[in-house]
Design an enzyme around this catalytic site. Structure first.
Site, PDB file in Angstrom:
ATOM      1  N   GLU A   1      30.741  25.320  25.588  1.00  0.00           N
ATOM      2  CA  GLU A   1      30.128  24.071  25.143  1.00  0.00           C
ATOM      3  C   GLU A   1      29.736  23.161  26.318  1.00  0.00           C
ATOM      4  O   GLU A   1      30.108  21.992  26.376  1.00  0.00           O
ATOM      5  CB  GLU A   1      31.055  23.332  24.176  1.00  0.00           C
ATOM      6  CG  GLU A   1      31.243  24.081  22.874  1.00  0.00           C
ATOM      7  CD  GLU A   1      31.993  23.304  21.811  1.00  0.00           C
ATOM      8  OE1 GLU A   1      32.664  22.310  22.143  1.00  0.00           O
ATOM      9  OE2 GLU A   1      31.921  23.696  20.630  1.00  0.00           O
TER      10      GLU A   1
ATOM     11  N   GLU B   1      31.860  30.002  17.039  1.00  0.00           N
ATOM     12  CA  GLU B   1      33.088  29.349  16.579  1.00  0.00           C
ATOM     13  C   GLU B   1      32.860  28.710  15.217  1.00  0.00           C
ATOM     14  O   GLU B   1      31.839  28.057  14.995  1.00  0.00           O
ATOM     15  CB  GLU B   1      33.495  28.201  17.513  1.00  0.00           C
ATOM     16  CG  GLU B   1      33.984  28.607  18.864  1.00  0.00           C
ATOM     17  CD  GLU B   1      34.358  27.370  19.688  1.00  0.00           C
ATOM     18  OE1 GLU B   1      34.616  26.296  19.105  1.00  0.00           O
ATOM     19  OE2 GLU B   1      34.351  27.488  20.918  1.00  0.00           O
TER      20      GLU B   1
HETATM   21  C1  GAL Z   1      35.094  23.520  20.011  1.00  0.00           C
HETATM   22  C2  GAL Z   1      35.600  24.120  21.307  1.00  0.00           C
HETATM   23  C3  GAL Z   1      36.820  24.995  21.071  1.00  0.00           C
HETATM   24  C4  GAL Z   1      37.813  24.252  20.216  1.00  0.00           C
HETATM   25  C5  GAL Z   1      37.149  23.840  18.933  1.00  0.00           C
HETATM   26  C6  GAL Z   1      38.089  23.116  17.987  1.00  0.00           C
HETATM   27  O1  GAL Z   1      34.254  22.445  20.220  1.00  0.00           O
HETATM   28  O2  GAL Z   1      34.604  24.913  21.909  1.00  0.00           O
HETATM   29  O3  GAL Z   1      37.386  25.340  22.326  1.00  0.00           O
HETATM   30  O4  GAL Z   1      38.272  23.136  20.908  1.00  0.00           O
HETATM   31  O5  GAL Z   1      36.096  22.967  19.227  1.00  0.00           O
HETATM   32  O6  GAL Z   1      37.421  22.758  16.794  1.00  0.00           O
END
Ligand code: GAL
Length: 694
Positions: free
Chosen positions: A150, A303
């Site tokens: 990110e 994710e």
């Molecule tokens: C994302 C991040 C992950 C984790 C996740 C939690 O933004 O890339 O590492 O922190 O959020 O929701």
């Protein structure tokens, strides 16, 4: 895209946090197999575990992970560790730590806090990436490079400031040109030396936009620095970085030109009280944007959470059926990969309560684990769609960071709910088009518009003469260009167009003059009355209402209250062989939907007529089309499927004729029914996992 014959399914995985308990690592792979996982993203924040002191590498744990994965038929999305820098490196080279907007150098806490310009950090990243690439180049588990994490944010250190000055010199050539572009005489901001130019001054709106452009370019060149050694040593392995949807500072259209494939992180917050279908169509918007970045090709969810998050004010659990639907929704929109954050909940740290496939309890009997296993099985049945680009939509909607940045940086237009009025306008128009049953692609402002019947450009506040001409040419060649309030106010330097809005020269193309704009109080509404397609439309407008005078355009709707009552608010104008349409106010949802229904009817666009919040999507598959039918609502909906036979994923039962869709129902057609039915069998994991307290 990583090559694969099925939808890849996995999660962010942190074996380096469990090295003290090797049994957990062995068990992880077994549990992964139980949920039908194919892959994991490894090493995202592992730099110190890989290089505990300068030049000393400890790859043993990663070797073992890679080997274990390969042995078990799993693949690895190997991360470069730049998302968080080692403490020793921050101590040794303070310049790699970010400087915030107040000029303070930040400590090395948190993450995502490196200076994107620092040559020292760039060299360090290139070095560790080279080591990783050399070591795993031939490893059978290596499927994809996951660059950093990110990547985003700003740094205001002297290195960034100097780089900004160089960037400005390239862009403007001379200070005179820059001062002109920035209207710098205002409040005596004329610069007489490059070194005087700050990184922030909210009163210079041209500077604000250029700073955002510059920072975005720094991130892109940082990405390229990361990818250079990987591409040299492992040219066969694609590179991606996980995006964040419509994140403000990152113009992902530019990023996607340099990446091999597109991946996104998405966390729609569970809210079972509100109109759930709105949130789901919001996710469709983001998915369509990803498909746009991927040039219409498949893309990845890098994710999502299998249940709650931990960082919101209220961290609700996803209701049964919601997660399965969200995953299938992504696949219906072109995702060929679905990964979670996170595989296993850690015992400590900020994210110990964030949703995960494997809970602290560690077993297979929990609801979330079972749902993840079910999702894994359903994804297996969707293999026929993998690698096949979804069909093109008849309508393109432009999403443009440049317009957003210009609007954001201009004092005057009322701030949006989240300070992002631009994205709100895009999402609302997208949602209305989809509610009218019309499919929509998201495209860049410099896209080729010719394959589309309609191009919609919500709130295209800033635009160049060239863009205006391209859009007008699209209309004059037979297309329909729909624009909305806040169109054509400023040029690419955020300077207002002269000669009346919409500029430049669009007054003639749209056949009206937008004399002034009224910004309403939050609870204020004006009435809008229209008559088109045999439909008497009475609706409301909120927030922004433009005071418009027709100059040749046909009026489709007028304002019916306020001192500008009677003035046109929805207009249509013939332009060459096509037409332009304009919506001069932020309409209530039913107003937009009625307009787009009218347009779809007039143009005979392919569209589906379904109850509100019910969505049917088709994805091309190897053995014919695969159809998805979703009830995005939290309530039941009656529907007549006619002769079509779908399979309800929740119970594997065939559905045809008149049916009742359950809340958050997901139905499939065109994949092997037996696979889908098998997918729905209750998960049986009778063995209770017994993990010793660590
Ligand atoms: C994302 C991040 C992950 C984790 C996740 C939690 O933004 O890339 O590492 O922190 O959020 O929701």
């Amino acid at each position: 895209m990583p090559s694969c014959e099925r939808v890849l399914y996995g999660a962010d995985y942190n074996p380096d946090q469990w090295l003290h308990d090797p049994a957990v690592l062995l068990e992880d792979v077994e549990l992964m197999k139980k949920v039908h996982a194919t892959s994991a993203s490894v090493g995202i924040f592992s730099w110190t575990a890989l290089e505990p002191s300068p030049g000393v590498y400890t790859f043993d744990w990663l070797d073992e992970t890679m080997d274990r994965f390969a042995k078990n038929g799993l693949v690895v999305f190997l991360a470069t560790p730049s998302g968080s820098k080692p403490m020793w490196m921050s101590e040794l080279y303070p310049e790699i730590r970010r400087v915030n907007a107040h000029g303070q150098r930040e400590p090395s806490g948190g993450r995502h806090n490196h200076c994107p310009t620092s040559p020292v950090y760039r060299q360090a990243v290139a070095r560790i990436n080279r080591e990783l690439a050399k070591r795993y180049a031939k490893h059978p588990a290596l499927a994809l490079w996951h660059i950093g994490n990110e990547l985003n944010g700003e740094c205001h250190c002297p290195l960034c400031k100097n780089a900004f000055h160089d960037w400005l010199k390239q862009r403007y050539g001379s200070l005179e040109e820059l001062n002109r572009a920035w209207w710098a005489g205002f409040w005596n901001h004329t610069f007489t030396d490059w070194s005087q130019i700050p990184t922030i001054d909210k009163s210079i709106d041209g500077l604000c936009v250029d700073w955002l452009r510059f920072m975005n370019d720094q991130h892109v060149s940082f990405l390229e620095t990361e990818m250079a050694p990987l591409r040299e040593i492992t040219p066969q392995v694609p590179c991606t970085t996980n995006m964040m949807g419509t994140n403000r500072g990152t113009n992902y259209w530019k990023w996607s030109k340099t990446l091999d494939c597109i991946s996104n992180d998405i966390y729609p917050l569970p809210d079972d009280r509100a109109d759930t279908w709105r949130k789901s169509l919001g996710s469709d918007f983001t998915h369509s944007l990803m498909r746009g970045f991927a040039g219409g090709n498949p893309w990845m969810i890098m994710e999502c959470s299998p249940s709650s998050v931990n960082w919101s004010k209220i961290n609700k659990l996803k209701r049964p059926g919601v997660h399965l639907q969200e995953v299938m929704q992504a696949v219906a929109n072109g995702a060929d990969v679905v990964h979670y954050f996170q595989w296993r909940k850690g015992l400590g740290g900020f994210e110990k309560f964030h949703g995960a496939v494997v809970d602290h309890e560690g077993g297979t009997e929990g609801r979330v684990f079972k749902e993840c296993a079910e999702v894994g099985r359903v994804l297996r049945s969707l293999s026929p769609v993998v690698g096949i680009a979804p069909a093109r939509a008849p309508v393109a909607l432009v999403y443009d960071w440049e317009a957003r940045w210009a609007l954001d940086s201009s004092a005057g237009p009322k701030a949006g709910t989240y300070g992002d009025r631009y994205t709100e306008a895009c999402v609302e128009n997208f949602r209305a088009l989809r509610s009218a049953g019309v499919e929509v692609d998201l495209v860049a402002v410099d896209a080729d518009f010719s394959p589309y019947r309609v191009v919609v450009t919500p709130a295209l506040y800033s635009l160049s003469t060239e863009t205006a001409r391209r859009l007008a040419d699209f209309a004059s060649a037979g297309g329909t260009w729909v624009a909305t309030y806040l169109t054509g106010y400023v040029d690419t330097n955020n300077r207002c167009w002269r000669g009346g809005f919409p500029g430049p020269c669009l007054r003639e193309v749209f056949g009206f003059w937008n004399e002034e704009v009224d910004y309403l109080f939050d609870d204020e509404k004006v009435l809008v009355q229209g008559a088109f397609s045999g439909l008497d439309l009475l609706t409301e407008a909120t927030d922004i209402v433009e005071h418009i005078h027709a100059e040749g355009a046909t009026t489709l709707a007028t304002v019916e209250s306020e001192f500008y009552a009677g003035s046109p608010i929805i207009l249509r104008n013939d332009w060459g062989m096509g037409q332009t349409c304009y919506i001069g106010a932020r309409l209530a949802e039913e107003g937009y939907v009625a307009f787009y229904q009218h347009l779809a009817k007039e143009l005979d666009l392919p569209r589906l007529s379904l109850p509100r919040g019910v969505v049917r999507k088709t994805r091309l598959g190897a053995d014919g089309p695969v159809e998805f039918l979703f009830n995005y609502n939290r309530h039941e909906v009656a529907l007549d499927l006619g002769e079509d036979t779908f399979v309800r994923v929740a119970d594997g039962k065939p559905c045809r004729g008149k049916i009742t869709l359950r809340p958050y129902d997901s139905l499939l057609k065109g994949v092997r029914v037996s696979d889908a039915a098998a997918a729905a069998k209750p998960v049986s994991h009778p063995t209770r996992h017994e993990l010793q307290p660590s």
